[in-house]
Design an enzyme around this catalytic site. Sequence first.
Site, PDB file in Angstrom:
ATOM      1  N   ASP A 227      41.235  36.199  42.757  1.00 50.34           N
ATOM      2  CA  ASP A 227      41.978  36.776  41.642  1.00 50.34           C
ATOM      3  C   ASP A 227      41.491  38.214  41.350  1.00 50.34           C
ATOM      4  O   ASP A 227      40.478  38.387  40.720  1.00 50.34           O
ATOM      5  CB  ASP A 227      41.827  35.899  40.403  1.00 50.34           C
ATOM      6  CG  ASP A 227      40.355  35.625  40.052  1.00 50.34           C
ATOM      7  OD1 ASP A 227      39.487  35.671  40.940  1.00 50.34           O
ATOM      8  OD2 ASP A 227      40.094  35.372  38.865  1.00 50.34           O
TER       9      ASP A 227
ATOM     10  N   GLU B  32      28.309  41.610  40.953  1.00 49.25           N
ATOM     11  CA  GLU B  32      29.289  40.606  41.349  1.00 49.25           C
ATOM     12  C   GLU B  32      29.878  40.892  42.725  1.00 49.25           C
ATOM     13  O   GLU B  32      30.139  39.978  43.497  1.00 49.25           O
ATOM     14  CB  GLU B  32      30.407  40.599  40.298  1.00 49.25           C
ATOM     15  CG  GLU B  32      31.559  39.665  40.564  1.00 49.25           C
ATOM     16  CD  GLU B  32      32.691  39.863  39.568  1.00 49.25           C
ATOM     17  OE1 GLU B  32      33.399  38.875  39.290  1.00 49.25           O
ATOM     18  OE2 GLU B  32      32.878  40.992  39.066  1.00 49.25           O
TER      19      GLU B  32
END
Length: 621
Positions: free
Chosen positions: A364, A559
């Site tokens: 996503d 991340e």
Amino acid sequence: MKFKLNINQTLQRLLAQEDTDGDKRITIDDKGPKSFLLEDENGNSQLIEGTYYLSNLLQELALSKKSNSEFAEIDSSEIIENPVSRISRKIKDLYWNGLTRTIDAKGVAEIVEDEKIENAISYLYVPATDTVAFEYFKELEKTIPKLKVVQLAEDISSEYVLTLNKKPGILGLALQQDNNEIKGIPFVVPGGRFNEMYGWDSYFIAIGLLLDDKPELAIATAENFKYQIDHYGKILNANRSYYLTRTQPPLYTSLIAAIVKNAKPEKNWIVKHLNTAIKEYQTVWMEDGKRLTSNGLNRYKAEGIGLPFEVEVGHFDDVLEKYALLYNLPLREFEKKYLDREITDVSLDAYFVHDRSMRESGHDTTNRFVNVCADLNTIDLNSLLYKYETDIAFLIETEFENHFTDDKNKTYSSEYWTKKAAFRKEKIDELLWDKDAGIYYDYNFIRNEPHPFEAAATFYPLWAKLCNAEQAETLVKTILPKFKLKGGIAGCTKEAIDDIGVNSPQRQWDYPFGWAPHQMFLWEGLLNYNYIDEAQEMVYRWLWLITRNAVDYNGAIPEKFNLETSSLKIVAEYGNVGTVFDYITEEGFGWMNASYQLGLSILKTDLKGELEKLTDPDSLF
């Protein structure tokens, strides 16, 4: 040498000299002299030079400050520690603890205060099927004024979940009895703004936990997976109310197999989790018309109504603008009316079916799936389900002497599952393998044609062991170079993005961004087919990237990365979690931590030695 230092005085002096941009960190962006004389009251002194060593000093001072003492003893060996040892040690001893949460009397207060909760009341939802948990949390509600405990309806329909969006909240997870006290079974969050348990993040995190001798936390992950399947019907995207209609990539059997291999659980533990994995396989993935398509392969197909609730205002402006014009409304007014279902539009609803399905995939977002995801038999999902079928077969054969009876009194042999896997492989080869291009593409089962987008998911079959030798060789020798950048593989090739056109927005799971799950799957896939040198190279590239950025940016473990620039500095949707902190990161980022530990378990000694030299900004790759 050990230094007895006045913490605040040393910290203030260090920051005043070296933190020239005032962000409470010492990085390559600071313009200080990069040379600091460390002195203590006992006459000990040592010159600390260079960004990396100065940032280590800052971190050790910050940790010492937590003791609330005026003075602290700082060991210079931790300041001059080589970066590989330091990063790995911090992950094992500090970061996993910083990421661990529980939903119980001890942990819920922290969770309900997180930044994602904007209401005056923090809602905690408990399944209708868990009355013990409801009674426990209702008692807890009396002690936390902001907390409101709500029991979910038995029928968790899309319409019902939509009503919860007016009062979104966290979902309860598994509890356990410990010495006559009820406690939450712990879970490990990704990091940063995330205080919830994410489905596919948790698998990769658990691999890191097993490598770091924390099997109890890996087992707890499986327990919470089981709880979600038993009480919410699926392993959730994450345990928040607006994710109740959405699952995540299926990795439960891979976790069970990893725990069986590394933690040697009792047989009854394997029985209950194998039962639940079979239940998930049958009810979440293999019911006709949902995530199973008529050709026998699977798709991502999230349920739900309207806009995905978790996105920030403005995220879908490029999509909503034309509809706002069509309905002759200002953009924000149209967005609100659509979110509240005062306006419904068939074509816009269809767009968001694909969008929620894309989020269910874990990717996503990616241009690969925009406005088409639910129409695709994806190579990643079908590789993962092939792995489910072979995992279950393996566990039945090795742990149950080829005879397993589930809790519905149905008996399975390993052959039952290997036949399912063989059928899936046959269909993958028929519909998803492009022999001429030498790559796996997704298959659009509505149009009955390939969806030719070059995505890193093409390497999942190596990890799942569903390639034949010829397919593996083509992927490694011909396709891998197209994805390879200095620091690892990108989410897709540059050509895939160029083919879409300049008007498509940059999305975080596409080129040039690199993510830990793709690297981890690739490494293990290369090893599965005995491409040892290639695996070593790709592990080194990724660990070089993590180490280089940690050395340059005060120990930051982010991340994701921009592989075009080999940097954690990213301009993309959602930013880059794990890069914003004061003095020291105490969490890193979950799957990035795991990828570092997994990579070190694979990497040869001489290449580790090369990484240990990355303390000079001018050092070469």
